[in-house]
Design a protein around this motif. Structure first.
Motif, mmCIF file in Angstrom:
data_model
loop_
_atom_site.group_PDB
_atom_site.id
_atom_site.type_symbol
_atom_site.label_atom_id
_atom_site.label_comp_id
_atom_site.label_asym_id
_atom_site.label_seq_id
_atom_site.Cartn_x
_atom_site.Cartn_y
_atom_site.Cartn_z
ATOM 1 N N GLY A 1 3.527 14.734 11.729
ATOM 2 C CA GLY A 1 1.913 14.627 12.100
ATOM 3 C C GLY A 1 1.576 16.074 12.153
ATOM 4 O O GLY A 1 1.416 16.895 11.304
ATOM 5 N N PRO A 2 1.002 16.563 13.264
ATOM 6 C CA PRO A 2 0.403 17.778 13.421
ATOM 7 C C PRO A 2 1.474 18.846 13.367
ATOM 8 O O PRO A 2 0.767 20.131 12.910
ATOM 9 C CB PRO A 2 0.210 17.735 15.095
ATOM 10 N N LEU A 3 2.830 18.825 13.362
ATOM 11 C CA LEU A 3 3.669 20.061 12.750
ATOM 12 C C LEU A 3 4.151 19.916 11.429
ATOM 13 O O LEU A 3 4.954 20.673 11.069
ATOM 14 C CB LEU A 3 4.878 20.102 13.836
ATOM 15 N N ARG A 4 3.356 19.003 10.715
ATOM 16 C CA ARG A 4 4.158 18.732 9.256
ATOM 17 C C ARG A 4 4.318 20.097 8.380
ATOM 18 O O ARG A 4 5.172 20.243 7.870
ATOM 19 C CB ARG A 4 3.329 17.564 8.714
ATOM 20 N N LYS A 5 3.242 20.647 8.629
ATOM 21 C CA LYS A 5 2.948 21.927 7.730
ATOM 22 C C LYS A 5 3.492 23.288 8.391
ATOM 23 O O LYS A 5 3.323 24.557 8.071
ATOM 24 C CB LYS A 5 1.616 22.264 7.119
ATOM 25 N N GLN A 6 3.559 22.878 9.818
ATOM 26 C CA GLN A 6 3.965 24.464 10.633
ATOM 27 C C GLN A 6 5.281 24.864 10.605
ATOM 28 O O GLN A 6 6.209 24.068 10.359
ATOM 29 C CB GLN A 6 3.498 24.053 12.173
ATOM 30 N N THR A 7 5.474 26.066 10.686
ATOM 31 C CA THR A 7 7.020 26.699 10.844
ATOM 32 C C THR A 7 7.486 26.484 12.269
ATOM 33 O O THR A 7 6.568 26.757 13.235
ATOM 34 C CB THR A 7 6.804 28.345 10.446
ATOM 35 N N LEU A 8 8.316 25.850 12.495
ATOM 36 C CA LEU A 8 8.880 25.436 13.855
ATOM 37 C C LEU A 8 9.445 26.810 14.659
ATOM 38 O O LEU A 8 10.210 27.592 14.243
ATOM 39 C CB LEU A 8 9.916 24.438 13.677
ATOM 40 N N SER A 9 9.031 26.803 15.920
ATOM 41 C CA SER A 9 9.668 27.688 16.829
ATOM 42 C C SER A 9 11.155 27.437 17.135
ATOM 43 O O SER A 9 11.706 26.485 16.816
ATOM 44 C CB SER A 9 9.072 27.715 18.063
ATOM 45 N N THR A 10 11.877 28.455 17.574
ATOM 46 C CA THR A 10 13.205 28.317 18.018
ATOM 47 C C THR A 10 13.472 27.257 18.974
ATOM 48 O O THR A 10 14.240 26.156 18.706
ATOM 49 C CB THR A 10 13.972 29.669 18.823
ATOM 50 N N GLU A 11 12.429 27.147 19.995
ATOM 51 C CA GLU A 11 12.529 26.150 20.638
ATOM 52 C C GLU A 11 12.329 24.576 20.173
ATOM 53 O O GLU A 11 13.069 23.575 20.453
ATOM 54 C CB GLU A 11 11.379 26.244 21.953
ATOM 55 N N LYS A 12 11.305 24.535 19.395
ATOM 56 C CA LYS A 12 11.422 23.283 18.753
ATOM 57 C C LYS A 12 12.441 22.918 17.507
ATOM 58 O O LYS A 12 13.000 21.842 17.583
ATOM 59 C CB LYS A 12 9.948 23.275 17.850
#
Ligand SMILES: C[S@@+](CC[C@H](N)C(=O)[O-])C[C@H]1O[C@@H](n2cnc3c(N)ncnc32)[C@H](O)[C@@H]1O
Length: 260
Positions: free
Chosen positions: A20-31
């Motif tokens: 959903g909200p993170l679909r297109k986002q580059t993920l952080s190390t934490e995520k």
């Protein structure tokens, strides 16, 4: 990737967030580490191109939300590549037959990456989503992969490549979307349905035989795997050795072979 079983509420919430909200986002190390912990059992097991989640950001490897859900992690991709090498005949670069290796639904490109390395071959790959394509291209170049990804529909790529040998290998891993539910994966409901993709491959090859590798959940709905591969010769199916992977790989020979 499929979550370690049993699926918890936290896994489901994370998957919804990634698609959903993170679909297109580059993920952080934490995520990325959270993905590893919840989906694979440990942060380091979320690993692509030999780079584990805790080191991805520092190493310039980017993963977007949708790809974190859809990718095949190193552990599983390595085992799948070994199985293809075992069952798909002589695929070494420079061998007389010089077979094609094609990853139709590139995503991260990690399955193609391991296959190319294991077989010692260049891999042709297609990816339709512009952001996923751009990320895969950068990552694959950064890690010195032999996967050459194009921003195109798989149908264009396979039509252009045509057929080379009966040992040509096609990786078929389309998005599952709503095709996966509590009772397993329905291969008639992937996008596109797997049977349609296999028909596209055979059409592009004018019927010439080839090898196909695909991934499913442990359970498939209503014989949809057998139905999709009706008429193909089953070479092998296996689950990754890690417990609770929740996925299986299947290798088939598609189309009639010229061999006596
Ligand atoms: C399940 S993912 C593939 C995962 C991949 N094997 C990996 O290890 O990361 C499917 C990918 O296929 C892409 N895709 C969907 N339709 C496509 C098409 N018609 N041609 C090429 N790529 C397509 C999606 O954008 C998505 O990134």
């Amino acid at each position: 990737m499929v979550q370690a079983e049993p699926e918890t509420a936290a896994c489901m919430a994370l998957r919804d967030e990634l698609l959903g909200p993170l679909r297109k986002q580059t993920l952080s190390t934490e995520k990325l580490c959270e993905v590893g912990r919840l989906f694979c059992g440990a942060p380091e097991r979320m690993s692509l191109y030999g780079v584990a989640a805790p080191h991805m950001e520092a190493g310039g490897v980017r993963v977007r939300g949708r790809t974190a859900v859809e990718c095949t992690i190193d552990e599983y991709a390595g085992e799948a590549a070994d199985a293809v090498a075992l069952y798909a005949g002589n695929l070494r670069e420079g061998s007389e037959s010089d077979p094609l290796v094609v990853d139709l639904f590139c995503g991260s490109g990690n399955l193609g990456h391991h296959l190319g390395r294991r077989l010692g071959r260049r891999v042709h790959a297609s990816e339709l989503d512009p952001q996923v394509y751009e990320t895969a291209r950068d990552n694959l170049s950064r890690v010195g992969s032999g996967v050459e990804v194009e921003h195109t529909d798989y149908r264009h790529l396979i039509a252009r490549l045509g057929a080379r040998t009966e040992n040509d290998v096609y990786v078929v891993e389309p998005p599952w979307g709503d095709a996966v539910g509590a009772v397993g994966l329905d291969l008639t409901r992937t996008t596109p349905p797997v049977a349609d993709i296999l028909a596209d491959i055979l059409r592009a090859r004018a019927g010439k035989s080839c090898v196909v590798v695909t991934k499913t959940t442990t359970e498939t709905v209503c014989d949809s795997l057998r139905n999709a591969f009706r008429g193909a010769a089953h070479l092998c199916s296996f689950a990754p050795s890690a417990p609770g992977a929740g996925v299986e790989f299947h290798i088939f020979r598609l189309g009639a072979t010229d061999q006596p």
